[in-house]
Write a protein that holds these residues in place. Structure first.
Motif, PDB file in Angstrom:
ATOM      1  N   TYR A   1      73.514  29.891  48.147  1.00 24.79           N
ATOM      2  CA  TYR A   1      72.531  30.837  47.614  1.00 24.79           C
ATOM      3  C   TYR A   1      71.817  30.251  46.403  1.00 24.79           C
ATOM      4  CZ  TYR A   1      70.566  35.232  45.868  1.00 24.79           C
ATOM      5  OH  TYR A   1      69.724  36.214  45.425  1.00 24.79           O
ATOM      6  N   LYS A   2      72.577  29.639  45.518  1.00 21.51           N
ATOM      7  CA  LYS A   2      71.975  29.081  44.311  1.00 21.51           C
ATOM      8  C   LYS A   2      71.000  27.955  44.640  1.00 21.51           C
ATOM      9  CE  LYS A   2      76.031  28.636  42.429  1.00 21.51           C
ATOM     10  NZ  LYS A   2      77.168  28.253  41.558  1.00 21.51           N
ATOM     11  N   ARG A   3      71.381  27.103  45.594  1.00 25.90           N
ATOM     12  CA  ARG A   3      70.484  25.994  45.909  1.00 25.90           C
ATOM     13  C   ARG A   3      69.179  26.522  46.509  1.00 25.90           C
ATOM     14  NH1 ARG A   3      73.003  23.288  51.378  1.00 25.90           N
ATOM     15  NH2 ARG A   3      72.059  24.852  52.733  1.00 25.90           N
ATOM     16  N   ASN A   4      69.269  27.560  47.341  1.00 27.07           N
ATOM     17  CA  ASN A   4      68.055  28.133  47.920  1.00 27.07           C
ATOM     18  C   ASN A   4      67.177  28.763  46.848  1.00 27.07           C
ATOM     19  OD1 ASN A   4      68.926  27.380  50.471  1.00 27.07           O
ATOM     20  ND2 ASN A   4      69.857  29.367  50.928  1.00 27.07           N
ATOM     21  N   ARG A   5      67.796  29.439  45.904  1.00 33.37           N
ATOM     22  CA  ARG A   5      67.025  30.079  44.830  1.00 33.37           C
ATOM     23  C   ARG A   5      66.447  29.032  43.872  1.00 33.37           C
ATOM     24  NH1 ARG A   5      64.613  32.986  44.223  1.00 33.37           N
ATOM     25  NH2 ARG A   5      65.146  34.534  42.625  1.00 33.37           N
ATOM     26  N   ILE A   6      67.160  27.947  43.658  1.00 34.87           N
ATOM     27  CA  ILE A   6      66.615  26.876  42.822  1.00 34.87           C
ATOM     28  C   ILE A   6      65.336  26.332  43.444  1.00 34.87           C
ATOM     29  CG2 ILE A   6      66.986  24.480  42.092  1.00 34.87           C
ATOM     30  CD1 ILE A   6      69.900  25.211  41.530  1.00 34.87           C
TER      31      ILE A   6
END
Length: 501
Positions: free
Chosen positions: A129-134
């Motif tokens: 999730y974090k990588r997608n939001r980054i």
């Protein structure tokens, strides 16, 4: 294959005598589930990859794997809001398990959790999730960079006052000012890219702490989920320092936005009048009819305030627990930080694209003030061979004398300059009126700046080209990262498809 059990036993019931208190459900379970619902697609992706790997490694039978994967594909086709939630059953992992139990039975659906813990499963979901939001933030950052570059190009020759200590210092160029933020934002992009690299490591298979006896193929789930590598030490599977890393990079972006918004806010005041926000990004007053308030800039500055605490809050969450308290190893406010940063970049892009720049007002502000006194000093050093410190005294005294006599810079003559030189250094310069006038001309000041990175026309052109190259590199980085994730998604779909065909 066994059908669904008639009565499901929740995870808590097997160990705890009492069901969750209503207050615990309200303040712990429900907020957690709402946060995890935002990660709906990442949860399903992890389950698909893990189950596929279990079947490929012979840990699960093909029939069992097929039954689980078919239900996971059904879930994936749902909207997050459509998926049934019962807070009494626990976290989202358990919600998905409960769905499987209701369709294919606990004896089949329960096998999906073989060789993993909620610890490494949840950590994997959060990293996805974090990588997608980054990447979402990076896209907004690149759009904002484009707006900055366009305004900088348009105002590559727009002369304006420059300040230090909020006092008049030297002539400046508005495009050069904007390009300083282009450089800062490129640095911030690189910080975010570095954080992405540390986020994008696969913890799946580290299990709760010490790994597992099951022959898991961690390299396979790394491939199927598009990770760049894996968390090597199983002890670190649950660590959340990658979140702190990412939130630090976000804080730098908000600091960039705050500084730019603060300058534009000040310069949009009546006293300066250098820039003006378009009406579509302004508000009005309920009592002062004349007011046009730059509320978009105020919104950005307000949002940047809490950002200074994002990293310290994350580190404070970890503090004093040692490394054994796994429950605290999360950075729950990173979701808000991502949303805030992305939103403010989007808002600021609109402000910059429509920004009104009052070039005449900027130029007029340079008249009647001593913005070019330092250039006069440089000319005297070159022409008369004196030390800069000697000449600094001479020019400072000349300014003091003129201010005391209420004389403007254009009224400084060679004779008046000689008076100051005699007072401070005991010499006369005989520079000539024409040389004094040219030394004090703001346009000439800008034209004669030749050092790398200066406000001179050739240097501003070079900075524009450099900014374009950096922006292109940033855009390419984000595009390639998304392409890699698309390829991993196709690989996962292909692997699942072979098993359910």
């Amino acid at each position: 294959m066994t059908s669904a059990t008639s009565q499901e036993t929740t995870l808590a019931e097997a160990r705890l005598k009492s069901p969750p208190a209503s207050r615990l459900t309200k303040h712990y379970a429900l907020p957690g589930l709402e946060r995890e619902r935002r990660q709906f697609h990442e949860f399903v992706a992890v389950d698909l990859a893990h189950t596929t790997m279990l079947v490929e490694e012979g840990i699960l039978s093909v029939d069992t794997g097929r039954a689980i994967l078919e239900q996971l594909l059904t879930i994936r086709n749902m909207q997050p809001s459509e998926f049934p939630i019962d807070a009494r059953k626990g976290s989202f992992l358990l919600q998905i398990e409960s769905y499987l139990f209701g369709t294919i039975g606990e004896d089949v659906g329960g096998q999906m959790h073989t060789g993993r813990s909620r610890i490494d499963q949840g950590a994997t979901v959060r990293r996805l999730y974090k990588r997608n939001r980054i990447l979402d933030v990076m896209d907004r950052l690149n759009e904002f960079q484009g707006a900055i570059a366009e305004q900088a190009r348009h105002h590559a020759h727009t002369i304006m006052p420059g300040y230090t200590h909020m006092q008049q210092a030297q002539p400046w160029v508005f495009g050069h000012y904007l390009l300083s933020f282009s450089s800062r934002l490129h640095d911030s992009f690189e910080r975010l890219a570095q954080a992405y690299g540390r986020v994008n490591r696969n913890p799946l298979g580290t299990v709760g702490l010490a790994g597992t006896s099951w022959p898991l193929n961690r390299a396979r789930t790394t491939e199927l989920l598009g990770f760049d590598g894996q968390v090597e030490n199983s002890k670190l599977g649950r660590e959340a320092f990658d979140s702190a890393d990412a939130i630090c990079a976000l804080s730098f972006i908000m600091a960039d936005l705050n500084d730019l918004a603060t300058d534009l806010h000040i310069w949009s005041s009546t006293e300066f009048g250098f820039v003006e926000c378009d009406d579509s990004y302004c508000g009005t007053s309920s009592i002062f009819p004349q007011k046009k308030n730059p509320v978009a800039l105020e919104t950005i500055r307000k949002a940047a305030g809490p950002a200074v605490m994002w990293l310290s809050t994350a580190l404070a969450t970890f503090r004093a627990e040692g490394t054994g308290d796994q429950a605290m190893r999360t950075v729950s406010h990173i979701d808000e930080a991502m949303a805030t940063t992305e939103g403010m970049l989007d808002l600021f892009t609109g402000v910059i694209e429509t920004l009104i720049v009052h070039q005449d007002r900027m130029a007029d502000s340079l008249k009647g003030s001593w913005w070019t006194a330092s250039n006069l000093a440089d000319v005297i050093v070159r022409e008369r061979g004196l030390s800069f410190r000697q000449v600094h005294h001479i020019v400072a005294r000349a300014v003091r004398n003129c201010v005391g006599q209420e004389l403007r810079p254009d009224q400084l003559t060679s004779a008046r300059l000689d008076e100051a030189a005699l007072e401070t250094a005991g010499i006369a310069l005989h520079l000539g009126d024409a040389a004094v006038r040219e030394a004090l001309d703001p346009l000439r000041f800008v034209e004669t700046r030749i050092t790398d990175g200066s406000v001179g026309p050739h240097q501003v052109a070079r900075l524009l080209e450099r900014a374009a190259q950096e922006r292109a590199a940033d855009q390419q980085w984000a595009s390639e990262a998304r392409s890699r994730l698309k390829r991993s998604q196709l690989a996962l779909d292909e692997a699942v498809g072979k098993l359910v065909a």
